[in-house]
Design a protein around this motif. Structure first.
Motif, PDB file in Angstrom:
ATOM      1  N   UNK A  12       0.827  -1.206   0.000  1.00  0.00           N
ATOM      2  CA  UNK A  12       0.000   0.000   0.000  1.00  0.00           C
ATOM      3  C   UNK A  12       0.862   1.256   0.000  1.00  0.00           C
ATOM      4  N   UNK A  13       0.262   2.366  -0.382  1.00  0.00           N
ATOM      5  CA  UNK A  13       0.955   3.664  -0.399  1.00  0.00           C
ATOM      6  C   UNK A  13       0.909   4.345   0.968  1.00  0.00           C
ATOM      7  N   UNK A  14      -0.256   4.348   1.591  1.00  0.00           N
ATOM      8  CA  UNK A  14      -0.443   5.023   2.876  1.00  0.00           C
ATOM      9  C   UNK A  14      -0.874   3.958   3.883  1.00  0.00           C
ATOM     10  N   UNK A  15       0.068   3.523   4.700  1.00  0.00           N
ATOM     11  CA  UNK A  15      -0.156   2.404   5.608  1.00  0.00           C
ATOM     12  C   UNK A  15      -1.357   2.636   6.529  1.00  0.00           C
ATOM     13  N   UNK A  16      -1.439   3.786   7.148  1.00  0.00           N
ATOM     14  CA  UNK A  16      -2.533   4.032   8.098  1.00  0.00           C
ATOM     15  C   UNK A  16      -3.893   4.027   7.418  1.00  0.00           C
ATOM     16  N   UNK A  17      -3.985   4.588   6.226  1.00  0.00           N
ATOM     17  CA  UNK A  17      -5.250   4.595   5.490  1.00  0.00           C
ATOM     18  C   UNK A  17      -5.643   3.165   5.105  1.00  0.00           C
ATOM     19  N   UNK A  18      -4.682   2.400   4.587  1.00  0.00           N
ATOM     20  CA  UNK A  18      -4.985   1.026   4.176  1.00  0.00           C
ATOM     21  C   UNK A  18      -5.277   0.130   5.370  1.00  0.00           C
ATOM     22  N   UNK A  19      -4.550   0.307   6.452  1.00  0.00           N
ATOM     23  CA  UNK A  19      -4.818  -0.475   7.664  1.00  0.00           C
ATOM     24  C   UNK A  19      -6.252  -0.218   8.132  1.00  0.00           C
ATOM     25  N   UNK A  20      -6.671   1.043   8.165  1.00  0.00           N
ATOM     26  CA  UNK A  20      -8.036   1.373   8.579  1.00  0.00           C
ATOM     27  C   UNK A  20      -9.055   0.772   7.616  1.00  0.00           C
ATOM     28  N   UNK A  21      -8.783   0.809   6.324  1.00  0.00           N
ATOM     29  CA  UNK A  21      -9.705   0.254   5.336  1.00  0.00           C
ATOM     30  C   UNK A  21      -9.900  -1.244   5.564  1.00  0.00           C
ATOM     31  N   UNK A  22      -8.803  -1.982   5.654  1.00  0.00           N
ATOM     32  CA  UNK A  22      -8.906  -3.441   5.765  1.00  0.00           C
ATOM     33  C   UNK A  22      -9.427  -3.892   7.131  1.00  0.00           C
ATOM     34  N   UNK A  23      -9.209  -3.111   8.180  1.00  0.00           N
ATOM     35  CA  UNK A  23      -9.692  -3.506   9.508  1.00  0.00           C
ATOM     36  C   UNK A  23     -11.054  -2.888   9.824  1.00  0.00           C
ATOM     37  N   UNK A  24     -11.179  -1.563   9.697  1.00  0.00           N
ATOM     38  CA  UNK A  24     -12.425  -0.884  10.081  1.00  0.00           C
ATOM     39  C   UNK A  24     -13.530  -1.035   9.040  1.00  0.00           C
ATOM     40  N   UNK A  25     -13.189  -0.964   7.763  1.00  0.00           N
ATOM     41  CA  UNK A  25     -14.211  -1.049   6.712  1.00  0.00           C
ATOM     42  C   UNK A  25     -14.540  -2.505   6.387  1.00  0.00           C
ATOM     43  N   UNK A  26     -13.502  -3.323   6.089  1.00  0.00           N
ATOM     44  CA  UNK A  26     -13.765  -4.713   5.716  1.00  0.00           C
ATOM     45  C   UNK A  26     -13.883  -5.642   6.911  1.00  0.00           C
ATOM     46  N   UNK A  27     -13.392  -5.223   8.075  1.00  0.00           N
ATOM     47  CA  UNK A  27     -13.558  -6.027   9.284  1.00  0.00           C
ATOM     48  C   UNK A  27     -12.557  -7.146   9.470  1.00  0.00           C
ATOM     49  N   UNK A  28     -11.413  -7.079   8.771  1.00  0.00           N
ATOM     50  CA  UNK A  28     -10.390  -8.099   8.999  1.00  0.00           C
ATOM     51  C   UNK A  28      -9.745  -7.854  10.358  1.00  0.00           C
ATOM     52  N   UNK A  29      -9.273  -8.925  10.993  1.00  0.00           N
ATOM     53  CA  UNK A  29      -8.688  -8.847  12.331  1.00  0.00           C
ATOM     54  C   UNK A  29      -7.168  -8.854  12.238  1.00  0.00           C
ATOM     55  N   UNK A  30      -6.532  -8.010  13.027  1.00  0.00           N
ATOM     56  CA  UNK A  30      -5.070  -7.950  13.061  1.00  0.00           C
ATOM     57  C   UNK A  30      -4.543  -9.147  13.838  1.00  0.00           C
ATOM     58  N   UNK A  31      -3.647  -9.894  13.199  1.00  0.00           N
ATOM     59  CA  UNK A  31      -2.950 -10.996  13.872  1.00  0.00           C
ATOM     60  C   UNK A  31      -1.661 -10.472  14.492  1.00  0.00           C
ATOM     61  N   UNK A  32      -0.880  -9.757  13.674  1.00  0.00           N
ATOM     62  CA  UNK A  32       0.355  -9.144  14.166  1.00  0.00           C
ATOM     63  C   UNK A  32       0.718  -7.979  13.278  1.00  0.00           C
ATOM     64  N   UNK A  33       1.410  -7.028  13.892  1.00  0.00           N
ATOM     65  CA  UNK A  33       1.882  -5.840  13.185  1.00  0.00           C
ATOM     66  C   UNK A  33       3.353  -5.669  13.547  1.00  0.00           C
ATOM     67  N   UNK A  34       4.188  -5.566  12.518  1.00  0.00           N
ATOM     68  CA  UNK A  34       5.632  -5.451  12.729  1.00  0.00           C
ATOM     69  C   UNK A  34       6.156  -4.274  11.919  1.00  0.00           C
ATOM     70  N   UNK A  35       6.979  -3.451  12.549  1.00  0.00           N
ATOM     71  CA  UNK A  35       7.683  -2.405  11.808  1.00  0.00           C
ATOM     72  C   UNK A  35       9.110  -2.879  11.594  1.00  0.00           C
ATOM     73  N   UNK A  36       9.534  -2.947  10.328  1.00  0.00           N
ATOM     74  CA  UNK A  36      10.875  -3.400   9.980  1.00  0.00           C
ATOM     75  C   UNK A  36      11.715  -2.163   9.661  1.00  0.00           C
ATOM     76  N   UNK A  37      12.433  -1.699  10.681  1.00  0.00           N
ATOM     77  CA  UNK A  37      13.172  -0.441  10.580  1.00  0.00           C
ATOM     78  C   UNK A  37      14.169  -0.429   9.421  1.00  0.00           C
TER      79      UNK A  37
END
Length: 127
Positions: A12-37
């Motif tokens: 995705x281009x904008x992580x926060x926007x896409x994360x909100x879309x897939x979780x809040x709009x489509x209702x997918x559940x977060x299993x894990x979130x990792x930031x790879x510095x």
């Protein structure tokens, strides 16, 4: 040999926007979130009905990819739904507009499309 689709990876281009879309709009559940510095990249694992299905990645400045339905490559991501009218109504409440509902000429089943924040076509296909 093959038993099922393990997951689908989406950049995705904008992580926060896409994360909100897939979780809040489509209702997918977060299993894990990792930031790879070292890559300046997020990796978000998402589940549907308890089953891991999507890896959502962010990378700095990813190149554009054609997403038109007839472009070569991945055409769209499709989800099976029980009640297409309810899905469309729920999406409208979240300010996501669906295309007009169509009928599959071969199966007689109803379906529609929306786009994710990066214009990836997403289909909802009624069971």
């Amino acid at each position: 040999m093959l038993s099922k689709v393990h997951h689908i990876a989406i950049i995705c281009r904008d992580y926060n926007v896409s994360k909100a879309f897939y979780t809040d709009v489509l209702g997918l559940r977060v299993i894990r979130e990792v930031y790879r510095e070292e890559r300046a990249s997020y990796k978000l694992d998402l589940a549907l009905n308890g089953e891991y299905i999507i890896e959502l990645f962010s990378f700095p400045d990813p190149p554009e990819r054609p997403s038109r339905p007839e472009a070569a490559g991945l055409r769209h991501l499709a989800f099976q739904v029980d009640d297409l009218d309810l899905v469309v109504e729920t999406l409208q409440q979240k300010e996501v507009l669906a295309e007009p509902i169509r009928i599959d000429e071969f199966t007689g089943k109803r379906f529609t499309f929306i786009s994710d924040p990066d214009h990836l076509p997403i289909e909802f296909y009624e069971k």
